[in-house]
Design a protein around this motif. Structure first.
Motif, mmCIF file in Angstrom:
data_model
loop_
_atom_site.group_PDB
_atom_site.id
_atom_site.type_symbol
_atom_site.label_atom_id
_atom_site.label_comp_id
_atom_site.label_asym_id
_atom_site.label_seq_id
_atom_site.Cartn_x
_atom_site.Cartn_y
_atom_site.Cartn_z
ATOM 1 N N LEU A 141 0.819 -1.209 0.000
ATOM 2 C CA LEU A 141 0.000 0.000 0.000
ATOM 3 C C LEU A 141 0.854 1.261 0.000
ATOM 4 O O LEU A 141 1.968 1.264 0.527
ATOM 5 C CB LEU A 141 -0.909 0.030 1.230
ATOM 6 C CG LEU A 141 -2.085 -0.930 1.213
ATOM 7 C CD1 LEU A 141 -2.716 -0.998 2.597
ATOM 8 C CD2 LEU A 141 -3.101 -0.536 0.166
ATOM 9 N N ARG B 209 -1.921 5.020 3.264
ATOM 10 C CA ARG B 209 -3.070 4.123 3.403
ATOM 11 C C ARG B 209 -2.850 3.019 4.444
ATOM 12 O O ARG B 209 -3.792 2.380 4.877
ATOM 13 C CB ARG B 209 -3.369 3.453 2.069
ATOM 14 C CG ARG B 209 -3.739 4.384 0.973
ATOM 15 C CD ARG B 209 -4.193 3.550 -0.221
ATOM 16 N NE ARG B 209 -3.830 4.097 -1.490
ATOM 17 C CZ ARG B 209 -4.421 5.111 -2.078
ATOM 18 N NH1 ARG B 209 -5.403 5.728 -1.481
ATOM 19 N NH2 ARG B 209 -4.041 5.524 -3.267
ATOM 20 N N TRP C 197 -8.774 -4.321 0.510
ATOM 21 C CA TRP C 197 -7.472 -3.660 0.570
ATOM 22 C C TRP C 197 -6.445 -4.329 -0.337
ATOM 23 O O TRP C 197 -5.502 -3.687 -0.783
ATOM 24 C CB TRP C 197 -6.998 -3.576 2.017
ATOM 25 C CG TRP C 197 -7.689 -2.452 2.731
ATOM 26 C CD1 TRP C 197 -8.794 -2.540 3.519
ATOM 27 C CD2 TRP C 197 -7.336 -1.071 2.690
ATOM 28 N NE1 TRP C 197 -9.147 -1.296 3.977
ATOM 29 C CE2 TRP C 197 -8.263 -0.375 3.495
ATOM 30 C CE3 TRP C 197 -6.329 -0.354 2.062
ATOM 31 C CZ2 TRP C 197 -8.213 0.996 3.673
ATOM 32 C CZ3 TRP C 197 -6.272 1.021 2.255
ATOM 33 C CH2 TRP C 197 -7.213 1.683 3.048
ATOM 34 N N ARG D 67 -6.695 -2.518 -3.527
ATOM 35 C CA ARG D 67 -6.053 -1.203 -3.418
ATOM 36 C C ARG D 67 -4.537 -1.357 -3.486
ATOM 37 O O ARG D 67 -3.854 -0.564 -4.106
ATOM 38 C CB ARG D 67 -6.483 -0.519 -2.117
ATOM 39 C CG ARG D 67 -5.744 0.748 -1.776
ATOM 40 C CD ARG D 67 -5.712 1.771 -2.870
ATOM 41 N NE ARG D 67 -7.024 2.299 -3.161
ATOM 42 C CZ ARG D 67 -7.285 3.062 -4.224
ATOM 43 N NH1 ARG D 67 -6.346 3.394 -5.056
ATOM 44 N NH2 ARG D 67 -8.486 3.503 -4.440
ATOM 45 N N ALA D 68 -4.004 -2.404 -2.844
ATOM 46 C CA ALA D 68 -2.555 -2.642 -2.860
ATOM 47 C C ALA D 68 -2.070 -2.926 -4.278
ATOM 48 O O ALA D 68 -1.030 -2.415 -4.701
ATOM 49 C CB ALA D 68 -2.192 -3.797 -1.927
ATOM 50 N N ASP E 292 -2.066 0.324 -6.080
ATOM 51 C CA ASP E 292 -0.950 1.170 -5.649
ATOM 52 C C ASP E 292 0.362 0.725 -6.269
ATOM 53 O O ASP E 292 1.207 1.553 -6.608
ATOM 54 C CB ASP E 292 -0.823 1.180 -4.122
ATOM 55 C CG ASP E 292 -1.844 2.093 -3.457
ATOM 56 O OD1 ASP E 292 -2.587 2.801 -4.168
ATOM 57 O OD2 ASP E 292 -1.894 2.091 -2.205
#
Length: 95
Positions: free
Chosen positions: A24, A28, A52, A55-56, A59
């Motif tokens: 991340l 975050r 998540w 999201r990782a 990212d």
């Protein structure tokens, strides 16, 4: 049942708390860990990890150009920001 293989250009991030936190963006990580600790063991924690993890992956795939455009959107400066069509075309090229 076999697992779906990852795309060759997709980052291989294990679905563990440590791996997700490491992948991340620095801003975050704290929010991720707070949500994970607040979730009840079981389905709630799995939902947090799945959300998540996505999201990782995002990212780790983000480029300097993406960061510039995100900053422009946050400040309201739309100069140099790609259109939705441009973004979708760029995503299609990666396949």
């Amino acid at each position: 049942m076999s697992a779906i293989p990852a795309q060759p250009d997709e980052p291989d991030i294990p679905r563990t708390a440590n791996a997700i936190a490491a992948a991340l963006a620095p801003g975050r990580k704290g929010l991720f860990l707070e949500e994970l600790l607040a979730a009840q063991a079981g389905p709630q924690q799995l939902a947090v990890m799945n959300r998540w993890h996505l999201r990782a992956v995002a990212d780790t795939r983000r480029t300097d150009n993406d960061r510039t455009q995100a900053a422009a959107l946050r400040t309201g400066d739309r100069a140099g920001v790609r259109s939705l069509h441009g973004v979708l075309a760029a995503l299609g090229e990666g396949r």
